[in-house]
Write an enzyme that holds these catalytic residues in place. Structure first.
Site, PDB file in Angstrom:
ATOM      1  N   GLU A 425      81.773  36.494   2.962  1.00 36.01           N
ATOM      2  CA  GLU A 425      80.369  36.972   2.627  1.00 36.01           C
ATOM      3  C   GLU A 425      80.292  38.293   2.118  1.00 36.01           C
ATOM      4  O   GLU A 425      80.622  39.328   2.660  1.00 36.01           O
ATOM      5  CB  GLU A 425      79.301  36.770   3.800  1.00 36.01           C
ATOM      6  CG  GLU A 425      77.995  37.436   3.683  1.00 36.01           C
ATOM      7  CD  GLU A 425      77.513  37.687   5.136  1.00 36.01           C
ATOM      8  OE1 GLU A 425      76.142  38.199   4.920  1.00 36.01           O
ATOM      9  OE2 GLU A 425      77.981  37.166   5.980  1.00 36.01           O
ATOM     10  N   ASP A 498      79.152  37.364   8.873  1.00 38.88           N
ATOM     11  CA  ASP A 498      78.882  38.282   9.554  1.00 38.88           C
ATOM     12  C   ASP A 498      78.345  37.586  10.949  1.00 38.88           C
ATOM     13  O   ASP A 498      77.868  36.412  10.840  1.00 38.88           O
ATOM     14  CB  ASP A 498      77.894  39.243   8.913  1.00 38.88           C
ATOM     15  CG  ASP A 498      78.263  39.975   7.961  1.00 38.88           C
ATOM     16  OD1 ASP A 498      79.585  40.250   7.873  1.00 38.88           O
ATOM     17  OD2 ASP A 498      77.604  40.722   7.166  1.00 38.88           O
ATOM     18  N   ASP A 500      75.440  37.933  12.297  1.00 38.01           N
ATOM     19  CA  ASP A 500      74.178  38.084  12.394  1.00 38.01           C
ATOM     20  C   ASP A 500      73.256  36.709  11.610  1.00 38.01           C
ATOM     21  O   ASP A 500      73.725  36.060  11.399  1.00 38.01           O
ATOM     22  CB  ASP A 500      73.584  39.440  11.540  1.00 38.01           C
ATOM     23  CG  ASP A 500      73.865  39.394   9.942  1.00 38.01           C
ATOM     24  OD1 ASP A 500      74.512  38.348   9.660  1.00 38.01           O
ATOM     25  OD2 ASP A 500      73.908  40.403   9.461  1.00 38.01           O
ATOM     26  N   ASP A 502      71.584  36.389   8.708  1.00 34.59           N
ATOM     27  CA  ASP A 502      72.035  36.178   7.604  1.00 34.59           C
ATOM     28  C   ASP A 502      73.310  35.398   7.481  1.00 34.59           C
ATOM     29  O   ASP A 502      73.718  34.403   6.821  1.00 34.59           O
ATOM     30  CB  ASP A 502      72.256  37.528   6.661  1.00 34.59           C
ATOM     31  CG  ASP A 502      70.563  37.712   6.162  1.00 34.59           C
ATOM     32  OD1 ASP A 502      69.884  36.816   6.549  1.00 34.59           O
ATOM     33  OD2 ASP A 502      70.367  38.912   5.669  1.00 34.59           O
TER      34      ASP A 502
END
Length: 635
Positions: A425, A498, A500, A502
């Site tokens: 990403e 990541d 998180d 997103d």
């Protein structure tokens, strides 16, 4: 290391009884992890299901106990207790202690059975720390106890009873299995499936570990109800589903189908209740019959003109949900895994039976044909558009002289079996990964933003997405009609995002893409999810990485009261320098990878539909039901 010079008869080991199973359990149940553990329950339940298919069992109860043992009770005939002619021991003891001992090798006890190898219940016994067998038969209750596969008591007639059936309580051996805690969800999914396929059978699943949680699976509607269940949360093109069932040439055939407005095909096929995930001759017969019947009726009802071409089998796949179940006396499966039915005669039986059945059904309900044909015509047009889009991708590659996208940092090795590609990403993480990788076998493909949600898109629209085209070019195995998993350039495809919200969303979008459009990459074990650490802990000069809150707590609790330490919470891969990313997430000697596997195709399909589909209500219900299970929530 050199082998000993002497090699004689004394070096040949003979593993008596069930010792072979305890030495090499994976040969019999696949593995000694979660999948193998749950396979034990399936083996016991399958014996009860065979009694149900023979017409003698109407109820099965499975109870999960607090000590990680399981009890399976049925009201079948009960395993025979009389002496076996070959051994003189009770037949029930022979069944539990001898491999390839059972009543399924001829047609006297069972006309139809899934367990053909006679290893099921004896393997469960061999891999259990303890097992108690109770048989209610001919007005008497018999009981026998086993430990690690060996009988520790005789089969004893303990009391009189009016009950009938077999009860087996077993506790898996913790020295063999890496985990011994059974999952309610995994077992519930399989029991639901079995209940759909056996409409005269009720299956109760009970969990004493969770305040006596209980669920009864009983579906009088059979496979028609199964298809309705699969289409929950979707807009169907007609109601109720088509159901064709009966018997032909000694084979019981049951088929149900219904179309919805999604773009995926979902066909679940079973042979003697075994989920044949790779299909086989029964699926081939189904496809031929469906194509023939729809074309025939479309001409009879004047939907097609004389000059109009027939629809092809591929045109009828989009939006199709179907369940195919055949029960036959001597199934031939490809391998012990039983994932593909090979009986050649079954294709013709299913084809002719279903063709006639579908024609009769559509005569009675002519209104279902038009939406099927219209949907197929739209699918045909979309496939033509997808074909043009694929050709455009190939032309662009040819114009640049390369098959690989420019943003891909490829590895130097050209041996797919040793190569891997990280789908990363963002450019920041991509930069760290490119600098930190081993260039010989690790390739890096950074993505810009989120890819298209393919759950809501046809292939032609998906191919208009730049990031999806980039993935297809990088992997080299094509897509759609051109897909060939043997051309995959990297045998490990790793999703690295990541830790998180997103990152989780991007990971889910990528998993949806692979599951829907490149399922063989998942099924052949090529897809992985990289696990970057959540925390970096520094105490003096010592640095440790933790991958969960639990690991962090265990680490810091081990520090003395006077030891000072600092904790860094990683929000993204870009926060790590190349060396840290290599040490924690890319070094094969130290990294943590999770291979993506589909243990239950029905549940997997349902989850993707709920999480990525159009309907909000099922998604909200799912979130509410699983809210307590969330870990490491990033808010």
């Amino acid at each position: 290391m050199n082998a000993p010079a002497q090699y004689s008869a004394s070096d040949i080991q003979i593993l008596e009884g069930l010792e072979a199973v305890r030495r090499r359990p994976s040969m019999y149940i696949g593995d000694t992890g979660s999948r193998g553990l749950h396979h034990l329950v399936y083996e016991v339940v399958d014996n009860s299901i065979d009694e149900a298919m023979a017409g003698y069992c109407t109820h099965i109860e499975i109870t999960l106990h607090a000590d990680d043992s399981v009890t399976v009770v049925d009201n079948g005939r009960g395993i025979p207790v009389d002496p076996h002619p070959a051994t003189g021991r009770p037949a029930a003891e022979v069944v539990l202690t001898k491999l390839h001992a059972g009543g399924k090798f001829d047609k006297k006890a069972y006309q139809v059975s899934g367990g053909l190898h006679g290893v099921g219940i004896s393997v469960v016994n061999a891999l259990s720390d303890r097992l108690v067998l109770t048989i209610c038969r001919d007005g008497k209750l018999w009981r026998q106890r086993y430990e690690k596969g060996d009988p520790v008591t005789d089969l004893v007639d303990e009391e009189t009873t009016e009950r009938r059936g077999t009860t087996i309580r077993f506790k898996p051996d913790g020295t063999i299995f890496s985990e011994t805690t059974f999952s309610w969800d995994v077992l519930a999914s399989r029991m639901r499936e079995l209940a759909f396929l056996n409409p005269n059978l009720a299956i109760t699943l009970r969990d004493e570990r969770n305040e006596g949680k209980e669920k009864v699976f009983n579906y009088a509607g059979g496979i028609g109800s199964f298809v309705e269940y699969l289409n929950r949360g979707k807009t169907t093109l007609f109601q109720p589903p088509v159901v064709v069932e009966g018997e032909k040439d000694g084979v019981v055939v049951a088929v149900s189908l219904q179309y919805n407005d999604t773009y995926q095909e979902r066909v679940f096929a079973y042979a003697n209740l075994i989920h044949t995930v790779e299909g086989g001759t029964h699926v081939s017969g189904f496809r031929t019959a469906l194509t023939r019947a729809v074309n025939e009726m479309a001409r009879r009802q004047k939907i097609f003109k004389d000059k109009d071409p027939n629809l092809g089998g591929d045109d009828l796949k989009e939006g199709l949900t179907a369940v195919i179940s055949v029960k036959l006396p001597e199934p031939q499966f490809e391998g012990q895994t039983k994932t593909k039915l090979g009986n050649g005669e079954i294709k013709g039986i299913v084809d002719s039976f279903l063709y006639e059945g579908l024609l009769a059904f559509m005569e009675e309900r002519p209104e279902i044909l038009r939406p099927i044909v219209d949907n197929a015509v739209r699918a045909l047009q979309a496939r033509e558009a997808a074909k043009k889009a694929r050709e455009l991708v190939r032309r662009k590659s040819a114009m640049t002289g390369l098959d690989l996208p420019g943003k891909l940092a490829d590895c130097s090795s050209r041996k797919p079996e040793e190569c891997e590609v990280y789908i990363v990403e963002g450019n920041s993480a991509g930069g760290s990964a490119k600098q930190g990788r081993d260039r010989h076998f690790q390739a890096i493909l950074p993505l810009r933003g989120k890819i298209l949600n393919v759950e809501k898109a046809r292939l032609d629209k998906a191919l208009s997405n730049n990031e999806i085209r980039t993935i297809i070019q990088a992997l080299g195995c094509g897509i759609g009609d051109d897909f060939d998993v043997t051309k995959l350039r990297y045998h490990r495809v790793l999703i690295m995002t990541d830790a998180d919200v997103d990152g989780a969303h991007i990971r889910t979008l990528l998993l949806t893409f692979f599951y829907r459009f490149m399922p063989d990459i998942v099924e052949k074990g090529h897809l992985y999810v990289a696990q970057p650490p959540l925390f970096r802990v520094q105490a003096g000069k010592d640095v440790s990485y933790c991958y969960s809150e639990k690991e962090l707590k265990e680490l810091t609790n081990g520090f003395g009261p006077n030891r000072k330490y600092g904790v860094q919470r990683y929000k993204g891969l870009g926060e790590m320098n190349p060396q840290q990313l290599w040490e924690t997430t890319m070094d094969p000697a130290r990294r943590v990878l999770k291979r993506v596997e589909v243990e239950d195709a029905v549940s997997a399909d349902e989850y993707f539909t709920i999480l990525m589909g159009d309907k909000v209500e099922p998604r909200r219900d799912f979130i509410e039901a699983h809210a307590q299970e969330v870990r490491n929530l990033d808010i």
